[in-house]
Structures are given as structure tokens and as C-alpha cells.
Write a protein that holds these residues in place. Structure first.
Motif, PDB file in Angstrom:
ATOM      1  N   LEU B  94       4.987  -2.395  -5.708  1.00  0.00           N
ATOM      2  CA  LEU B  94       5.191  -1.026  -6.209  1.00  0.00           C
ATOM      3  C   LEU B  94       3.855  -0.316  -6.387  1.00  0.00           C
ATOM      4  CD1 LEU B  94       7.514   0.127  -9.073  1.00  0.00           C
ATOM      5  CD2 LEU B  94       5.093   0.548  -9.313  1.00  0.00           C
ATOM      6  N   VAL B  95       2.913  -1.003  -7.023  1.00  0.00           N
ATOM      7  CA  VAL B  95       1.607  -0.390  -7.303  1.00  0.00           C
ATOM      8  C   VAL B  95       0.896  -0.057  -5.996  1.00  0.00           C
ATOM      9  CG1 VAL B  95      -0.692  -0.908  -8.207  1.00  0.00           C
ATOM     10  CG2 VAL B  95       1.323  -1.394  -9.588  1.00  0.00           C
ATOM     11  N   LEU B  96       0.921  -0.975  -5.044  1.00  0.00           N
ATOM     12  CA  LEU B  96       0.237  -0.709  -3.791  1.00  0.00           C
ATOM     13  C   LEU B  96       0.886   0.464  -3.050  1.00  0.00           C
ATOM     14  CD1 LEU B  96      -2.241  -2.340  -2.997  1.00  0.00           C
ATOM     15  CD2 LEU B  96      -0.970  -2.919  -0.942  1.00  0.00           C
ATOM     16  N   GLY B  97       2.223   0.533  -3.107  1.00  0.00           N
ATOM     17  CA  GLY B  97       2.916   1.668  -2.511  1.00  0.00           C
ATOM     18  C   GLY B  97       2.458   2.965  -3.154  1.00  0.00           C
ATOM     19  N   GLY B  98       2.295   2.945  -4.466  1.00  0.00           N
ATOM     20  CA  GLY B  98       1.824   4.128  -5.194  1.00  0.00           C
ATOM     21  C   GLY B  98       0.421   4.527  -4.771  1.00  0.00           C
ATOM     22  N   ILE B  99      -0.455   3.534  -4.633  1.00  0.00           N
ATOM     23  CA  ILE B  99      -1.838   3.838  -4.241  1.00  0.00           C
ATOM     24  C   ILE B  99      -1.849   4.457  -2.841  1.00  0.00           C
ATOM     25  CG2 ILE B  99      -4.103   2.865  -3.695  1.00  0.00           C
ATOM     26  CD1 ILE B  99      -3.499   0.563  -5.609  1.00  0.00           C
ATOM     27  N   ALA B 100      -1.135   3.821  -1.908  1.00  0.00           N
ATOM     28  CA  ALA B 100      -1.167   4.293  -0.525  1.00  0.00           C
ATOM     29  C   ALA B 100      -0.592   5.698  -0.412  1.00  0.00           C
ATOM     30  CB  ALA B 100      -0.398   3.320   0.367  1.00  0.00           C
ATOM     31  N   ALA B 101       0.537   5.944  -1.102  1.00  0.00           N
ATOM     32  CA  ALA B 101       1.138   7.275  -1.055  1.00  0.00           C
ATOM     33  C   ALA B 101       0.183   8.309  -1.628  1.00  0.00           C
ATOM     34  CB  ALA B 101       2.457   7.270  -1.823  1.00  0.00           C
ATOM     35  N   SER B 102      -0.522   7.940  -2.705  1.00  0.00           N
ATOM     36  CA  SER B 102      -1.489   8.869  -3.303  1.00  0.00           C
ATOM     37  C   SER B 102      -2.602   9.177  -2.318  1.00  0.00           C
ATOM     38  CB  SER B 102      -2.114   8.263  -4.558  1.00  0.00           C
ATOM     39  OG  SER B 102      -1.126   7.931  -5.478  1.00  0.00           O
ATOM     40  N   GLY B 103      -3.050   8.156  -1.598  1.00  0.00           N
ATOM     41  CA  GLY B 103      -4.120   8.356  -0.619  1.00  0.00           C
ATOM     42  C   GLY B 103      -3.719   9.381   0.412  1.00  0.00           C
ATOM     43  N   GLY B 180      -8.095   9.792 -13.738  1.00  0.00           N
ATOM     44  CA  GLY B 180      -6.978   9.993 -12.827  1.00  0.00           C
ATOM     45  C   GLY B 180      -7.464  10.841 -11.666  1.00  0.00           C
ATOM     46  N   THR B 181      -6.638  10.879 -10.604  1.00  0.00           N
ATOM     47  CA  THR B 181      -7.051  11.687  -9.457  1.00  0.00           C
ATOM     48  C   THR B 181      -6.690  13.141  -9.718  1.00  0.00           C
ATOM     49  OG1 THR B 181      -4.911  11.533  -8.364  1.00  0.00           O
ATOM     50  CG2 THR B 181      -6.468   9.755  -7.940  1.00  0.00           C
ATOM     51  N   ALA B 182      -7.115  14.004  -8.794  1.00  0.00           N
ATOM     52  CA  ALA B 182      -6.683  15.406  -8.862  1.00  0.00           C
ATOM     53  C   ALA B 182      -5.190  15.446  -8.595  1.00  0.00           C
ATOM     54  CB  ALA B 182      -7.431  16.213  -7.810  1.00  0.00           C
ATOM     55  N   GLN B 183      -4.536  16.565  -8.965  1.00  0.00           N
ATOM     56  CA  GLN B 183      -3.114  16.670  -8.693  1.00  0.00           C
ATOM     57  C   GLN B 183      -2.895  16.805  -7.181  1.00  0.00           C
ATOM     58  OE1 GLN B 183      -0.798  19.903 -10.591  1.00  0.00           O
ATOM     59  NE2 GLN B 183       0.427  18.179 -11.331  1.00  0.00           N
ATOM     60  N   PHE B 184      -1.785  16.229  -6.705  1.00  0.00           N
ATOM     61  CA  PHE B 184      -1.494  16.312  -5.276  1.00  0.00           C
ATOM     62  C   PHE B 184      -1.193  17.761  -4.898  1.00  0.00           C
ATOM     63  CE2 PHE B 184       0.712  11.909  -5.769  1.00  0.00           C
ATOM     64  CZ  PHE B 184      -0.519  11.304  -5.894  1.00  0.00           C
ATOM     65  N   PRO B 185      -1.440  18.129  -3.628  1.00  0.00           N
ATOM     66  CA  PRO B 185      -0.989  19.464  -3.189  1.00  0.00           C
ATOM     67  C   PRO B 185       0.536  19.551  -3.282  1.00  0.00           C
ATOM     68  CG  PRO B 185      -1.782  18.137  -1.332  1.00  0.00           C
ATOM     69  CD  PRO B 185      -2.125  17.389  -2.582  1.00  0.00           C
TER      70      PRO B 185
END
Lengths: 317, 363
Positions: B94-103, B180-185
Motif C-alpha cells: 500500500l505504502v509503495l503504491g502511494g509513493i509511486a502514485a504521488s511521484g 510533506g510534498t506540495a499538493q498534487f495538481p
């Protein structure tokens, strides 16, 4: 440099104590063929109980004993479910962790005094004092080894004692037989369920002392999730030590040492990717696991109990 | 006289239905006794918990928010468990899926057309989750490395990577030190259905339906079942075990990866603290409670999510620690684990003389 190394040794021993207690405990449990993934929950529960007893009575022996009792009772539940009721051990262990995590957090908000609205957080209680061994503690480099709390000395003794027990006594032989081949052990007249119950409970009690060391010495006091995942690291350490108590120290030193090095690096402001450093022990554990599996395929023994995780039932006639 | 378990000829459907119901009642009783011991009114607590989780539509949407990752990860876990492959790495997947999607959401918006940004994020998240489960699967198939331990270790690698990434290289430079990262577009935001409940629910239901069909109505499902029950027989019948294990694990990890991708694109819309909340571990328990049936995973996940949300609400309303919800989850499990044996075994009380005759036969 010498100062740096000896301070790393000091922090490592302190950080490693709880890990080694629980690792040796889990080695005993796994050697009997039972996988207990409930260590995280057991350590949290015993940490909160030890702190509470210490807070209200000031009696540290009582605190440690009640932590052992807590660990014993929780692992008894695991033993009953996985041995008598033959439940899936992974699920049973995980539910001990789920329950223990929730219960510890619940108790941390209810066992405290009225004045702190029931919370244990932020209170201070009697803690384990450093026991300095005169003379030896002044030695250069290894001095810090002789400047620790009593539980650290006990764990340093526990390592050779458990190795001796496991490999040089009849009890140890029976224990290993049960984990290796329960059918044969049964035929030899060993009571398989009884041995498994016994070492699952012993394992839980040792993990309980590990939990107590956290709240009474390493990070005195109670905070939610005080273990910071140590209960899972223990599962890795057992593999890392190849199920041999005498090697438990090396894994704990690796994990503890990485903590300590990191602590120093951050303090001195060195810029290194701490993430990679933190991942290292887990990656090394996977590598160790791969290597021992390949070795075992070539018929070399590595110490991993063959019947780990499988329930035992006598053949029906 | 001796009491022991005897294997049933076929598994007992009555025991399978009764066990969870009785377990839930036992859990209510035990937790109630515990609450009473702390001078907390159990009836009021339960009423408030129920109200908090299911009382109003708004509360129910919050329960759904927690149920979405639980449904998805439990489906992922069930797929692996079907083969008796003990994947306890749903958390890491789950966490890796979250990281990749965020990327994808953060860095590919410059060249991907906007309408593709969200689907690609989710697909890449799924791929990353699949990869994370694929590694232990390959190790198991090629080298016979124990999967319980590798999947567990990989959880920690994934969680550490996640901590390092959102606090480190991907941290928002204009975030005033906010970790945290910037907000996604906006193109990468997963649409919401009601309240904070997002489209992930639709994915979860579709995947549950597809898996149910695959498990019980296709040859693939039959092969998985066979491998899980009897590897030797499956091999004799010409089932390719290795390929099936790897394929099933890619699917298993991908579903958990989608859970992570939906969490980041549907709720926080950035990568920040709170992605790893232990859903992946609760999922194992849900999958097991549902007897690996995808259709049952859905309501069980909603119930477990309800306990968590109800726990939060009694904390706010009555000052009862929110950990109550987790305590109850644990308390349901013990009687269920103990009871599961009755579906396959029955209790037999025999007189001692039968033992003697058995011993004589053995001679």
C-alpha cells in the motif's frame, strides 16, 4: 575517536537490551515450532504495565515481574489458539499484536491518576538506575559496558546461559526436537503440546522484560507506541541470529548500533542519507534469509526449525 | 474420558456462520466488562460508537473512507492467501503504491495530458505495489525463501522509504517546513462521491466483484484453490504452480498498491504523514475472517472501519480512549480464532476404553 566509539557502545547496549531479551524469547518460541508475531503487542502491553506498577508502588522488581506476567498471559492466549485450537499462527500472532497495541494505548489513557485525567503520558516514576562496576567502568573503550542498568547485565548473562541450555542440556535437545520433527519427538515420548506451550510462554515473558526495559530505563515513562516497531525488528533478529541465542547479540548490535551511529551523525550535522542506513538491517535480513534457504537446500543445517508455523496433530488411526 | 477434535468429513456451514456472530457477541461482552471495570458505561459507549460510525450519512461516509483501503488490501491479501502464500506485506505494498502514485502526480504533470494524470498515477501505484509483492513471490518460487518473513521485512523498507521521501527530496520547498510534498495538481485528484468518501470505493467494489468471479467461476480461480489445498495434486494435474504464485502475487500487490494510490490522490492529495496506519495488518485479519471470500471482505471491512470511526467518536463525545475500537477488533478475533476449528473439526468426547483398544490395534 575513542570517546566516540565508547559512547556508541554505551548507547548500543542500552538500545539493544530490550531487543535481545525479546529476540532470545522468540528464538525459544520458534525453536519449539511456534511463530509468535504478537511480540510487538506483548512488548507494548508489558511496557505500559511495568510503568504503571512502578508509578504506583515504586517497586521496580514488582514492575518487571508484572511485565513478565503480562507477556506470559498474552503468549498463553497465542499458545492456546495456535496449539490447542490449531488456529493459523500468523493470524493468531497478528491479533495479539492488534489487541496489545490497542489495549496498551487504552490503558495509557485510563490507568493514570485523576490529576492527570487518567493519562500515564508525561508522568515520571521510579526507573532502573545505572549500576557502575568499580574499576572496570574506567577502562578505556569498553568502560561503558560496565556502566549499565541491571537488566543489561542480566541480558549479557542470558545470552550464554540460553545457548548452553539450548545446545548442551536435555531440555534444550527436547525443545529442538519438537521444532524440528514433532512426529519423531512424540514417538520419543516427548509431550509436544506441553513443550510448545512452555516455550511460547517463556518467550512471551522474556519479551515482557524487553518491554519493561523500554518504559523503565531506555525511554523512561509512557508514550503511545513506545516500542517504535521493535517487536517487528525482533522477528528479523531471530532470522539474523539463525535461531541461535549466542548470535542474538550481533543482530541487536547491528540494529542498535545503526541507531546509535545515526544519533551521532545527526548530532554532528553530517549529511548522509539516514533512510538508506535505516533500511540496511531489513535488507540484510532478507539477504540472510535468502542465503540460509539456499544453504538448507544443499542439505546444510542453519538452525531454522523445520516445523515452524505448522500445527501438530497426532495421526488418526 | 478424553476430549479431542476429530476432522469433519465436510466443513460445517453452520459453524462458519455462527462463529463470527458468537465471536462478535463475546467481544461485546468482554469489552463491556472491561469498560465497566474502568467505570465507563458500556451501553452508552456502544450506542455512541454505533452512532459515531453509522448514525448520520456524514458519519457513514467517514466510515467508508477507512473502509476503502481495508476492502482493497483485504482483497489483495485474500488473493495471496488463496494459494496459502502468507503475504503479510500489504502494508508495504500500500505504502509503495502511494509513493509511486504521488511521484506521477507530482512530476509527470508537465508532459502527461491532464486527463491521463490520475489514471496513470493509479496504474503506476498498482504496478509498484505489484512489484513489491512480486519480489517475495519470485524468491519463494525460485529459491523457496519463506514469504512471511520477506513480506514483513519489505514493509519496513517501504515505510522507511516513504518517511525519507516526504520529509526529504520530495518535501515541498514552499511548505514553510511542513513535512510533506506540495499538493498534487487538481488533475490528479481522485473525485469524491460524498463527504471525503472517494471513487476508491467504486474501484474496491468492482475489484471485489471481479475477484469473486475469478475465484469461483474461472479456471484460474480453480487452479489457485487447488494449489492452496494440495500442491502435489495440483502439480500432478499439470498446474504451473510457480507461474500461478507469481501472477497471483502481482495481482495481490497491485490491489494493495491501488489502495495506497487512492489514499494519496483521494484524501490528502499530497504525500504526507498518515499513509501507513496499519490497514495492511488489519486487512490480513479481515481476509481471514471473510474466509478469503471477496464478497464477504466488503461488509467485514465496513464493520472493522466502523469500530475505528466509532472509537474516535467515543473519544470526542465521552473521553473514552479511541483505542477502544482496536481493543474490540482484537477481542472479536480471539473467539473467532478459537472457533475456526469447529468448521473443520468437531469435538469428540470418548471413553478411555476406546483409547485402550486403539493402543491394542497399534500393537
Amino acid at each position: 575517536m575513542i570517546l566516540l566509539i565508547s559512547s556508541i557502545i554505551a548507547i548500543t547496549l542500552k538500545a539493544g537490551t530490550s531487543l535481545v531479551f525479546a529476540t532470545i524469547g522468540e528464538i525459544f518460541t520458534e525453536k519449539s515450532g511456534i511463530l509468535n508475531l504478537g511480540i510487538e503487542g506483548i512488548m507494548l502491553m508489558s511496557a505500559v504495565i511495568a510503568f504503571t506498577v512502578s508509578y504506583y508502588t515504586g517497586n521496580l522488581s514488582a514492575a518487571i515481574l508484572s511485565a513478565m506476567l503480562t507477556g506470559g498471559v498474552l503468549s498463553l492466549i497465542h499458545a492456546f489458539l495456535s496449539i490447542t485450537m490449531q488456529a493459523q499462527q500468523v493470524v493468531s500472532g497478528l491479533s495479539i499484536t492488534l489487541f496489545g497495541t490497542g489495549m496498551a494505548s487504552f490503558l495509557g489513557q485510563t490507568l493514570g491518576p485523576e490529576t492527570n485525567s487518567g493519562y500515564l503520558t508525561g508522568l515520571s516514576a521510579a526507573r532502573l538506575q545505572t549500576l557502575t562496576i568499580p574499576g572496570l567502568s574506567r577502562l578505556p573503550l569498553i568502560g561503558p559496558v560496565f556502566n549499565q542498568d541491571p537488566l543489561t547485565y542480566i541480558v549479557l548473562l542470558l545470552i550464554p546461559v540460553s545457548w548452553f541450555f539450548m545446545y548442551k542440556t536435555k531440555h534444550g535437545l527436547n525443545l529442538r526436537a519438537v521444532g524440528e520433527n514433532p512426529q519423531t519427538a512424540d514417538a520419543m515420548g516427548i509431550n509436544v503440546p506441553r513443550i510448545r506451550y512452555l516455550y511460547t510462554i517463556v518467550g512471551g515473558m522474556l519479551a515482557g522484560i524487553g518491554g519493561a526495559h523500554l518504559s523503565l530505563s531506555y525511554t523512561p515513562g509512557w508514550t503511545d507506541n513506545i516500542t517504535g516497531g521493535r517487536g517487528w525488528i525482533v522477528i528479523a533478529l531471530v532470522i539474523f541470529s539463525l535461531w541461535n541465542p549466542s548470535r542474538a547479540i550481533w543482530g541487536a548490535l547491528l540494529f542498535g548500533g545503526i541507531n546509535a551511529v545515526q544519533f551521532r551523525l545527526q548530532a554532528s550535522g553530517a549529511d548522509i542519507s539516514s533512510t538508506l542506513l535505516n533500511m540496511l538491517p531489513y535488507l540484510v535480513t532478507i539477504a540472510v534469509l535468502v542465503i540460509i534457504t539456499v544453504w538448507e537446500d544443499r542439505k546444510r543445517t542453519t538452525g531454522s526449525p523445520a516445523a515452524l508455523g505448522t500445527p501438530y496433530q497426532r495421526e488418526e488411526k | 474420558m478424553r476430549i479431542h477434535f476429530k476432522k469433519r468429513k465436510s466443513y460445517s456451514a453452520a459453524a462458519a456462520v455462527l462463529t463470527p456472530v458468537i465471536s462478535f457477541i463475546i467481544s461485546l461482552l468482554l469489552t463491556g466488562i472491561m469498560l465497566a471495570a474502568f467505570d465507563i458505561n458500556p451501553f452508552k459507549t456502544y450506542t455512541n460508537m454505533f452512532q459515531g460510525a453509522f448514525g448520520t450519512w456524514r458519519d457513514f461516509t467517514e466510515t467508508l473512507v477507512k473502509a476503502i483501503p481495508l476492502i482493497l488490501t483485504s482483497l489483495g491479501v485474500a488473493t495471496a492467501f488463496k494459494l496459502k502464500f502468507w503475504n503479510i506485506g500489504a502494508e508495504g505494498q500500500l505504502v509503495l503504491g502511494g509513493i509511486a502514485a504521488s511521484g506521477v502526480a507530482l512530476f509527470w504533470s508537465s508532459w502527461l495530458p491532464p486527463f491521463l494524470l490520475l489514471p496513470v498515477s493509479i496504474l503506476v501505484g498498482a504496478a509498484a505495489g505489484g512489484l513489491w509483492a512480486g519480489v517475495p513471490a519470485i524468491l519463494k518460487v525460485k529459491l523457496n525463501v519463506d514469504e512471511t518473513l520477506t513480506t514483513l521485512m519489505l514493509n519496513y523498507v517501504a515505510i522507511l522509504a516513504y518517511d525519507g521521501i516526504y520529509c526529504g527530496p520530495w518535501r515541498d520547498p514552499n511548505g514553510y517546513g511542513f513535512p510533506g510534498t506540495a499538493q498534487f495538481p487538481a488533475a490528479a485528484w481522485l473525485p469524491r462521491l460524498s463527504g471525503r468518501a472517494h471513487m476508491g470505493l467504486i474501484f474496491a467494489l468492482i475489484i471485489a466483484a471481479l475477484l469473486w468471479f475469478a475465484f469461483y467461476r474461472t479456471k484460474w480461480g480453480f487452479e489457485l484453490q487447488m494449489i492452496g489445498q494440495n500442491k502435489k495434486a495440483a502439480r500432478v494435474l499439470g498446474v504451473n504452480i510457480g507461474r500461478n504464485v507469481i501472477l497471483a502475487l502481482l495481482v495481490s500487490g497491485a490491489i494493495s498498491g491501488i489502495a495506497g494510490a487512492c489514499e494519496v490522490t483521494g484524501i490528502a492529495r499530497r504525500l504526507q504523514q498518515g499513509l501507513s496506519l496499519g490497514y495492511g495488518y488489519t486487512a490480513i485479519i479481515i481476509a481471514w475472517m471473510s474466509r478469503l471470500n471477496p464478497a464477504v471482505c466488503v461488509p467485514v471491512s465496513i464493520l472493522m472501519a466502523g469500530l475505528l470511526v466509532g472509537g474516535d467518536s467515543v473519544q470526542i463525545m465521552m473521553g473514552v480512549p479511541s483505542a477502544m475500537g482496536k481493543v474490540m477488533q482484537g477481542m472479536i478475533l480471539f473467539p473467532m480464532l478459537a472457533g475456526s476449528i469447529f468448521t473443520e473439526y468437531r469435538l469428540v468426547v470418548s471413553r478411555r476404553n476406546t483409547d485402550i483398544s486403539e493402543a491394542e490395534v497399534a500393537k
